[in-house]
Design a protein around this motif. Structure first.
Motif, short mmCIF file in Angstrom:
data_model
loop_
_atom_site.label_atom_id
_atom_site.label_comp_id
_atom_site.label_asym_id
_atom_site.label_seq_id
_atom_site.Cartn_x
_atom_site.Cartn_y
_atom_site.Cartn_z
N SER A 190 -7.62 -69.78 108.69
CA SER A 190 -7.45 -69.25 110.04
C SER A 190 -5.99 -69.15 110.45
O SER A 190 -5.63 -68.32 111.28
CB SER A 190 -8.24 -70.08 111.06
N SER A 191 -5.14 -69.99 109.87
CA SER A 191 -3.71 -69.93 110.20
C SER A 191 -2.96 -68.92 109.34
O SER A 191 -1.80 -68.62 109.61
CB SER A 191 -3.08 -71.31 110.05
N GLY A 192 -3.60 -68.42 108.29
CA GLY A 192 -2.95 -67.44 107.42
C GLY A 192 -2.16 -68.07 106.28
O GLY A 192 -1.53 -67.36 105.49
N ILE A 193 -2.18 -69.40 106.18
CA ILE A 193 -1.48 -70.06 105.07
C ILE A 193 -2.11 -69.62 103.75
O ILE A 193 -1.41 -69.37 102.77
CB ILE A 193 -1.54 -71.60 105.23
N ILE A 194 -3.43 -69.54 103.74
CA ILE A 194 -4.17 -69.02 102.59
C ILE A 194 -4.91 -67.77 103.05
O ILE A 194 -5.57 -67.80 104.08
CB ILE A 194 -5.17 -70.06 102.04
N GLN A 195 -4.79 -66.71 102.31
CA GLN A 195 -5.53 -65.50 102.61
C GLN A 195 -6.83 -65.49 101.81
O GLN A 195 -6.89 -66.05 100.72
CB GLN A 195 -4.70 -64.26 102.29
N ILE A 196 -7.85 -64.85 102.36
CA ILE A 196 -9.17 -64.85 101.72
C ILE A 196 -9.10 -64.29 100.30
O ILE A 196 -9.82 -64.74 99.41
CB ILE A 196 -10.22 -64.09 102.58
N ARG A 197 -8.21 -63.36 100.04
CA ARG A 197 -8.11 -62.77 98.70
C ARG A 197 -7.66 -63.79 97.66
O ARG A 197 -7.86 -63.60 96.48
CB ARG A 197 -7.21 -61.54 98.71
N TYR A 198 -7.04 -64.89 98.11
CA TYR A 198 -6.60 -65.93 97.19
C TYR A 198 -7.75 -66.75 96.63
O TYR A 198 -7.57 -67.45 95.64
CB TYR A 198 -5.60 -66.87 97.86
N ILE A 199 -8.92 -66.72 97.30
CA ILE A 199 -10.05 -67.55 96.84
C ILE A 199 -11.34 -66.76 96.71
O ILE A 199 -12.37 -67.32 96.36
CB ILE A 199 -10.26 -68.74 97.80
N GLU A 200 -11.30 -65.46 96.95
CA GLU A 200 -12.51 -64.65 97.06
C GLU A 200 -13.36 -64.64 95.79
O GLU A 200 -14.57 -64.81 95.83
CB GLU A 200 -12.13 -63.23 97.47
N LYS A 201 -12.74 -64.43 94.64
CA LYS A 201 -13.51 -64.35 93.39
C LYS A 201 -14.18 -65.68 93.04
O LYS A 201 -15.34 -65.72 92.68
CB LYS A 201 -12.62 -63.89 92.23
N SER A 202 -13.43 -66.77 93.17
CA SER A 202 -14.01 -68.06 92.80
C SER A 202 -15.09 -68.49 93.78
O SER A 202 -16.12 -69.03 93.38
CB SER A 202 -12.92 -69.13 92.70
N THR A 203 -14.89 -68.25 95.08
CA THR A 203 -15.91 -68.65 96.04
C THR A 203 -17.17 -67.81 95.90
O THR A 203 -18.28 -68.33 96.04
CB THR A 203 -15.38 -68.56 97.49
N SER A 204 -17.02 -66.53 95.59
CA SER A 204 -18.20 -65.68 95.36
C SER A 204 -19.01 -66.20 94.18
O SER A 204 -20.23 -66.28 94.24
CB SER A 204 -17.78 -64.23 95.10
N PHE A 205 -18.31 -66.56 93.11
CA PHE A 205 -18.98 -67.11 91.93
C PHE A 205 -19.70 -68.41 92.27
O PHE A 205 -20.87 -68.61 91.91
CB PHE A 205 -17.97 -67.36 90.81
N LEU A 206 -19.02 -69.31 92.97
CA LEU A 206 -19.62 -70.60 93.30
C LEU A 206 -20.84 -70.44 94.21
O LEU A 206 -21.85 -71.11 94.02
CB LEU A 206 -18.58 -71.51 93.96
N ILE A 207 -20.76 -69.54 95.17
CA ILE A 207 -21.90 -69.32 96.06
C ILE A 207 -23.07 -68.71 95.31
O ILE A 207 -24.22 -69.08 95.52
CB ILE A 207 -21.47 -68.45 97.26
N ARG A 208 -22.78 -67.78 94.39
CA ARG A 208 -23.86 -67.15 93.60
C ARG A 208 -24.61 -68.18 92.76
O ARG A 208 -25.80 -68.03 92.51
CB ARG A 208 -23.27 -66.08 92.68
N HIS A 209 -23.91 -69.21 92.31
CA HIS A 209 -24.52 -70.19 91.41
C HIS A 209 -24.76 -71.54 92.11
O HIS A 209 -24.91 -72.57 91.46
CB HIS A 209 -23.64 -70.38 90.18
N LEU A 210 -24.82 -71.52 93.42
CA LEU A 210 -24.98 -72.74 94.21
C LEU A 210 -26.25 -73.51 93.84
O LEU A 210 -26.24 -74.74 93.80
CB LEU A 210 -24.98 -72.39 95.70
N ALA A 211 -27.33 -72.80 93.57
CA ALA A 211 -28.59 -73.47 93.25
C ALA A 211 -28.47 -74.38 92.03
O ALA A 211 -29.10 -75.45 91.97
CB ALA A 211 -29.69 -72.44 93.03
N LEU A 212 -27.64 -74.01 91.08
CA LEU A 212 -27.47 -74.83 89.88
C LEU A 212 -26.86 -76.19 90.19
O LEU A 212 -27.10 -77.16 89.48
CB LEU A 212 -26.59 -74.10 88.86
N PHE A 213 -26.09 -76.27 91.26
CA PHE A 213 -25.47 -77.54 91.62
C PHE A 213 -26.49 -78.52 92.21
O PHE A 213 -26.24 -79.71 92.27
CB PHE A 213 -24.33 -77.32 92.61
N PHE A 214 -27.66 -78.03 92.64
CA PHE A 214 -28.65 -78.89 93.26
C PHE A 214 -29.74 -79.34 92.28
O PHE A 214 -30.54 -80.19 92.63
CB PHE A 214 -29.29 -78.19 94.46
#
Length: 132
Positions: free
Chosen positions: A47-71
């Motif tokens: 929210s402060s702009g220190i990190i932009q969404i593009r800096y984490i977008e690919k990894s977070t998309s992957f983690l969210i897609r495979h979230l069920a495996l973590f449970f």
């Protein structure tokens, strides 16, 4: 190869934020899990702009897609507590449902607030550019 390195660097950034939160929780003896503080820090950084969404977008998309495996390990581990579930299952179910509803309400509120802020920012930028 470039995509793999980008993915790994994004994953490393998320890991670094978690490690920072673990360090802070350990040093300050905070009564919250490091993962919760890590999410708070990530929100602040985004929210402060220190990190932009593009800096984490690919990894977070992957983690969210495979979230069920973590449970899966968690669900298998529940089998060890069949007796507890039989005796206190309803209370556990009510607590889980309640905390889920609270989490969804907080998430919805934050999403609406951020969406409203983004619309105001966009409107302000457009009105500012028209006045030039």
């Amino acid at each position: 190869m470039k995509n793999v390195l980008m993915f790994l660097s994004q994953l490393f950034l998320l890991w670094a934020i978690y490690q920072l939160s673990s360090f802070i929780v350990g040093i300050l003896h905070l009564p919250i899990p490091a993962s919760v503080l890590g999410m708070i820090l990530l929100y602040i950084f985004l929210s402060s702009g220190i990190i932009q969404i593009r800096y984490i977008e690919k990894s977070t998309s992957f983690l969210i897609r495979h979230l069920a495996l973590f449970f899966v390990p968690f669900a298998v581990g529940l089998m060890n507590y069949a007796g507890l579930i039989k005796t206190s299952g309803m209370q556990l179910l009510l607590m889980i449902a309640g905390s889920t509803i609270i989490g969804l309400l907080i998430t919805a509120g934050l999403t609406q607030s951020l969406s409203r802020r983004e619309k105001e920012r966009t409107h302000h930028e457009q009105s500012h550019s028209h006045s030039l």
